[in-house]
Write a protein that holds these residues in place. Sequence first.
Motif, short mmCIF file in Angstrom:
data_model
loop_
_atom_site.label_atom_id
_atom_site.label_comp_id
_atom_site.label_asym_id
_atom_site.label_seq_id
_atom_site.Cartn_x
_atom_site.Cartn_y
_atom_site.Cartn_z
N LEU A 126 0.81 -1.22 0.00
CA LEU A 126 0.00 0.00 0.00
C LEU A 126 0.84 1.27 0.00
O LEU A 126 0.31 2.37 0.19
CB LEU A 126 -0.93 -0.01 1.22
CG LEU A 126 -1.93 -1.17 1.28
CD1 LEU A 126 -2.67 -1.17 2.61
CD2 LEU A 126 -2.91 -1.12 0.11
N GLN A 132 -7.56 -3.13 2.63
CA GLN A 132 -7.45 -2.03 1.68
C GLN A 132 -7.01 -2.59 0.33
O GLN A 132 -6.22 -3.52 0.26
CB GLN A 132 -6.44 -0.98 2.15
CG GLN A 132 -6.84 -0.27 3.43
CD GLN A 132 -5.94 0.92 3.71
OE1 GLN A 132 -5.77 1.80 2.86
NE2 GLN A 132 -5.37 0.96 4.90
N VAL A 169 -5.02 -3.02 -2.97
CA VAL A 169 -3.67 -2.75 -3.45
C VAL A 169 -3.78 -2.11 -4.83
O VAL A 169 -4.37 -2.70 -5.74
CB VAL A 169 -2.84 -4.05 -3.52
CG1 VAL A 169 -1.43 -3.76 -4.03
CG2 VAL A 169 -2.79 -4.72 -2.15
N THR A 218 5.42 -1.16 -2.97
CA THR A 218 4.33 -1.27 -3.94
C THR A 218 4.64 -2.42 -4.89
O THR A 218 5.82 -2.71 -5.16
CB THR A 218 4.16 0.03 -4.74
OG1 THR A 218 5.39 0.35 -5.39
CG2 THR A 218 3.73 1.18 -3.85
#
Length: 372
Positions: free
Chosen positions: A173, A184, A186, A235
């Motif tokens: 994230l 959440q 990605v 990331t």
Amino acid sequence: MNPVVEIWTWGANSHGQLALDLTCEQIDKPTKLQTEFYDKIKQIACGGAHSVLLDSQGKLFSCGWNSKKQLGHKTEVYTFSRIWRLSGITFTNIACGWDFSCGVTDEHYLFVWGSNSHGQLGLPKDHFGEYVEPIRLQVNVCAISMGLRHTAMINSKGEVWTTGCGRHGQLGLGENTLNSDRFQKVPKLTKISHIACGQNHTVGWCSEENALYVWGDNRHGQLLLNSQEYKKIFTPQKIDISVRKEVKKLLSGWTNVLLWLHDGSLLTWGRNNKAQLGTDAEFSGKIFNIKLPDDRQVEDVALGSEHTLCMATDKTVWAWGWNEHANTGLPYTEEFIRCPTQVPIVTKSKIKQIFAGGAHNFVVIDYDLESK
């Protein structure tokens, strides 16, 4: 009525995770379980020191370590015991992290329980304690994996959602989100078909692109990037590893990764300090193609934290890697098993399924095979 399955187990048993109704440091050799199951077994998931079993009717059972309520029971139990608070629900998939667990229902809902110390259950810590009894989340799940302190799942759109500890980048994230107590999305990941969590990293596979996506801890080259230059990846990074075959399984140990391809190939990479890659070769940050002796073909493969279990099409079982708790089923006088070595399981019936996790293993034998 006689049971239709037979279960053999071995490895670490410090909290009764082998379901043998006793606790001890380890069970050195494959040992037959006294089982009362009358339904076939669909899956067994192994955590740090606990185990969860899913039968063919969608019922859940668990045993072992229960310090964080990861069994879904009030107390520790040392044989597979029905998780009664989840009765009446049909489950199709299960997963275990270090001290937390989950189950996916036939309607793709997710139930989670156990430790939420780092938000790894996707439950806001302001409203839930560190130990959580089974609760349903309003999420859509098609595949899920759990690591040491984080969880990653794929939904029906092929999107990846993560929760838990992200200090090493394992949530994918970004550098500004080092922890999350709710799932959440990605960014920039679509149509992911396979997902696997390691100790502090995550890997995904996109079948449409034939591409690997990696993020998290890379200190041991488990993300196939230069470990000196890229210690942590925050990331997802896309990597072309020149694989054009269909992927059957993407698996991760604590610090190593394995791809099992449709043509039977086993590709493995990452840390090799405990021979978890199944090769004598020095670690070089490259991919190894592991082969079973005498040209045997792979029928299934399972990973523990630092060992591998593999079943050949001739129903023999092979193991390699860390052997401190006799996790490979081989004499624990050898600390590491450096190449695929046959596990001595003495049975007149054919082995059908293998499962591994933490430092323990289960092998399932289906009596129906004898009549075919």
